[in-house]
Scaffold this active site. Structure first.
Site, PDB file in Angstrom:
ATOM      1  N   LEU A  82      43.006  45.919  20.343  1.00 38.00           N
ATOM      2  CA  LEU A  82      43.421  47.320  20.272  1.00 38.00           C
ATOM      3  C   LEU A  82      42.193  48.196  20.061  1.00 38.00           C
ATOM      4  O   LEU A  82      41.125  47.709  19.704  1.00 38.00           O
ATOM      5  CB  LEU A  82      44.435  47.487  19.145  1.00 38.00           C
ATOM      6  N   CYS A  86      36.936  53.092  23.248  1.00 37.76           N
ATOM      7  CA  CYS A  86      36.005  53.579  22.214  1.00 37.76           C
ATOM      8  C   CYS A  86      35.110  52.467  21.655  1.00 37.76           C
ATOM      9  O   CYS A  86      33.891  52.568  21.720  1.00 37.76           O
ATOM     10  CB  CYS A  86      36.794  54.298  21.113  1.00 37.76           C
ATOM     11  N   CYS A  91      32.484  55.327  22.715  1.00 32.55           N
ATOM     12  CA  CYS A  91      31.891  55.988  21.541  1.00 32.55           C
ATOM     13  C   CYS A  91      30.940  55.074  20.771  1.00 32.55           C
ATOM     14  O   CYS A  91      29.874  55.520  20.336  1.00 32.55           O
ATOM     15  CB  CYS A  91      32.955  56.451  20.546  1.00 32.55           C
ATOM     16  N   HIS A 141      36.688  45.149  17.374  1.00 29.93           N
ATOM     17  CA  HIS A 141      37.961  44.727  17.980  1.00 29.93           C
ATOM     18  C   HIS A 141      38.802  43.942  16.983  1.00 29.93           C
ATOM     19  O   HIS A 141      40.012  44.138  16.875  1.00 29.93           O
ATOM     20  CB  HIS A 141      37.694  43.844  19.196  1.00 29.93           C
ATOM     21  N   PHE A 507      22.173  71.004  -2.279  1.00 30.75           N
ATOM     22  CA  PHE A 507      20.861  71.327  -1.729  1.00 30.75           C
ATOM     23  C   PHE A 507      19.925  70.125  -1.829  1.00 30.75           C
ATOM     24  O   PHE A 507      19.964  69.423  -2.842  1.00 30.75           O
ATOM     25  CB  PHE A 507      20.294  72.505  -2.515  1.00 30.75           C
TER      26      PHE A 507
END
Ligand code: FAD
Ligand code: COM
Length: 529
Positions: A82, A86, A91, A141, A507
């Site tokens: 599934l 990607c 990706c 995977h 910061f």
């Protein structure tokens, strides 16, 4: 471990507990086999609330949401895992390549300083990086299969192509399954190059690159100016493979990319050129030449002149097209001008009981859209009228930098608002030769050693309402913030410069928006900074 799945001949895992490490060898063994992996409750008897054809981001998130909401989904994928494209071809390799590009870029610019190795030719093997990806990708995977079964408790059939027979019947493994609804999430594919020589060895796209590359490229021509073209071109160049991008539209001005600020675009594209990428805008390819492998691309330049660009590697960066042909063939769903399956805001197609999600419904082809489309279909199927509008969204891409943006560009803002205020770094009229800013994560060394490389950022504000209209950033590490900036910006009440100034910055921070807004927020009459 393998038991038979009913009369289907698949590997029945429904009653088995498969640990995460056990999944990788199962997936590897199934990559070259046509044995389905079957995870069905009651052997798939009865009627499902929805069968998701395609278990990519759209189908996986849709089926998981539907299950979580109390429904009964079945998700089917032709791959033995599934997650879809990607983690396999899109990706995940893209991010691996972009990280490699950023590291290589830094080594090159800082060569000979501090601990960086001496100047000289820096060359990385593209093939080695791809092999690292090939060896490692099953881990993702495995996680998808494990999570979907063991945590999300979704029924699935993998390594088996499905076909819809009608709006309530799906055929897979020679069996028929009944469902109240079908959700089509079968993705998109690379647009083919319609050129003589396009089928020569040495012509690749994002998918064949990771599946088939078996030599080290040294000279690349990218045809097309998609995001993938920019990202992969930056990686190839950073690795030491001289790269030319041949694009009809100006780079980062293609139809599918909206809200790219011109100052940002210029910083990024000039930066690519400075790093040696040849960008030919207004060019069009004529032919790919070669005998055993590609040897040159013949093209027309912007003034109609013939270009002969030698190469040993051609990359198709023309973008993708939805896999709508199957959806039409199966169910006769309506398709739009870009081959996309047409859906309404609830992901309903023109056929009752049939939904479509993800790349299959066209641009933007992005993960947030794929996953949320799946969720939208699931919610509607479960009886909740729910609409998803993805006309506005945050966006990003990689060169050797990370570029992220949301909302209006400065030019768009000026067209719509009479009193636009811009806060940017470096400030307007000040060059990087005068100030090494923005200085932050990923650019500290540049700030002290190569100030022109510290990136660029801009915040566009409506001076009358004091609302922020757009955020734009080139640098490192700010993408994450854009997920939340998008939410704040697109709330009905939006976000003002005053509210920005009240936030708590950590910061030094990659985007300086909070502190810069605070410096101006005290003024009633806002002015640029
Ligand atoms: P897919 O993931 O393609 O899933 C479709 C599934 O359908 C596949 O698993 C396929 O096997 C299955 N299927 C097809 N036919 C059948 C059938 N008959 N029976 C059963 N199964 C079938 N987006 C981002 O947000 N961030 C990024 O960084 C990013 N990088 C990218 C890089 C590249 C190179 C590319 C090409 C895309 C990138 N994207 C990125 C876009 C993103 O990958 C897609 O938007 C997303 O994967 C689409 O998900 P999907 O579920 O619609 O399609
Ligand atoms: C991510 C795949 S790589 S999915 O969206 O979690 O299915």
């Amino acid at each position: 471990m393998a038991a038979r799945a009913g009369d289907t001949g698949g590997m029945d895992i429904a009653e088995q507990t498969i640990s995460l490490p056990e999944w990788s060898p199962i997936i590897d063994a199934h990559m070259d086999s046509d044995e389905p992996i079957v995870n069905l409750v009651d052997d798939g008897q009865g009627t499902y609330d929805a069968i998701f054809i395609g278990g990519g981001a759209a189908g996986r998130f849709g089926s998981a949401y539907l299950k979580a909401a109390g429904g009964r989904p079945l998700v089917i994928d032709r791959w033995p895992f599934l997650g879809g494209s990607c983690p396999h071809q899109a990706c995940v390799p893209h991010h691996l390549f972009s990280e490699a590009a950023a590291l290589l870029d830094r080594e090159r610019w800082l060569a000979g300083q501090l601990w960086f190795r001496p100047e000289g030719e820096l060359r990385a093997s593209i093939l080695d990086v791809i092999e690292v990806f090939r060896r490692g990708r099953t881990a993702a995977h495995a996680f998808m299969n494990w999570q979907t079964k063991s945590q999300l408790e979704v029924e699935y059939i993998l390594n088996a192509a499905a076909r819809a027979l009608d709006a309530h019947t799906v055929e897979v493994m020679g069996r028929r399954f009944q469902t109240r609804n079908i959700v089509l999430g079968i993705g998109a594919r690379q647009k083919p190059l319609d050129l003589p020589g396009a089928s020569l060895p040495g012509v690749f796209d994002f998918a064949t690159l990771v599946e088939e590359l078996d030599y080290e490229p040294h000279r690349c021509v990218i045809i097309g100016g998609s995001k993938v073209a920019v990202e992969y071109g930056s990686f190839f160049q950073a690795a030491g493979c001289q790269t030319t991008i041949l694009t009809r539209s100006p780079l980062l001005r293609t139809a599918n990319l909206h809200h790219v600020d011109e100052d940002v675009r210029r910083y990024v594209v000039d930066g690519m050129r400075q790093r040696g990428v040849e960008v030919i805008e207004g060019g069009s390819p004529v032919e790919i030449k070669g005998t055993d492998r590609v040897e040159a691309v013949i093209a027309r330049g912007p003034d109609g002149e013939e270009l002969h660009i030698e190469c040993d590697f051609v990359f198709n960066g023309t973008g993708e097209t939805p896999n709508s042909d199957l959806a039409v063939q199966w169910l006769g769903v309506k398709v739009g001008p870009h081959n996309e399956v047409v859906v309404d805001a609830r992901m309903r197609t023109s056929v009752d009981g049939v939904y479509a999600v993800g790349d299959l419904i066209g641009a933007p082809m992005e993960m947030f859209k794929a996953r949320k489309c799946g969720m939208t279909a699931a919610r509607n199927i479960m009886g909740e009228p729910y609409e998803f509008d993805f006309s506005e969204y945050p966006d990003f891409l990689h060169t050797t930098y990370e570029m992220a943006w949301v909302g209006l560009t400065e030019a768009e803002a000026r067209e719509r608002h009479p009193n636009v205020v811009v806060i940017q770094m470096p400030p307007k009229g000040i060059g990087h030769d005068e100030v090494p800013l923005p200085l932050c994560e990923g650019t500290m060394l540049y700030g002290f050693l190569k100030p022109e490389l510290t990136g660029f950022q801009k915040c566009v504000i409506d001076g009358d309402s004091r609302r922020v209209l757009g955020f734009h950033h080139v640098g490192y590490g700010a993408k994450d913030a854009f997920q939340y900036l998008d939410y704040l910006l697109r709330r009905p009440e939006g976000i003002t410069i005053d509210e920005m100034g009240q936030m708590n910055e950590l910061f030094l921070n990659p985007d300086h928006f909070i502190q810069l807004c605070r410096l101006r927020a005290g003024r009633q009459d806002l002015v640029d900074l």
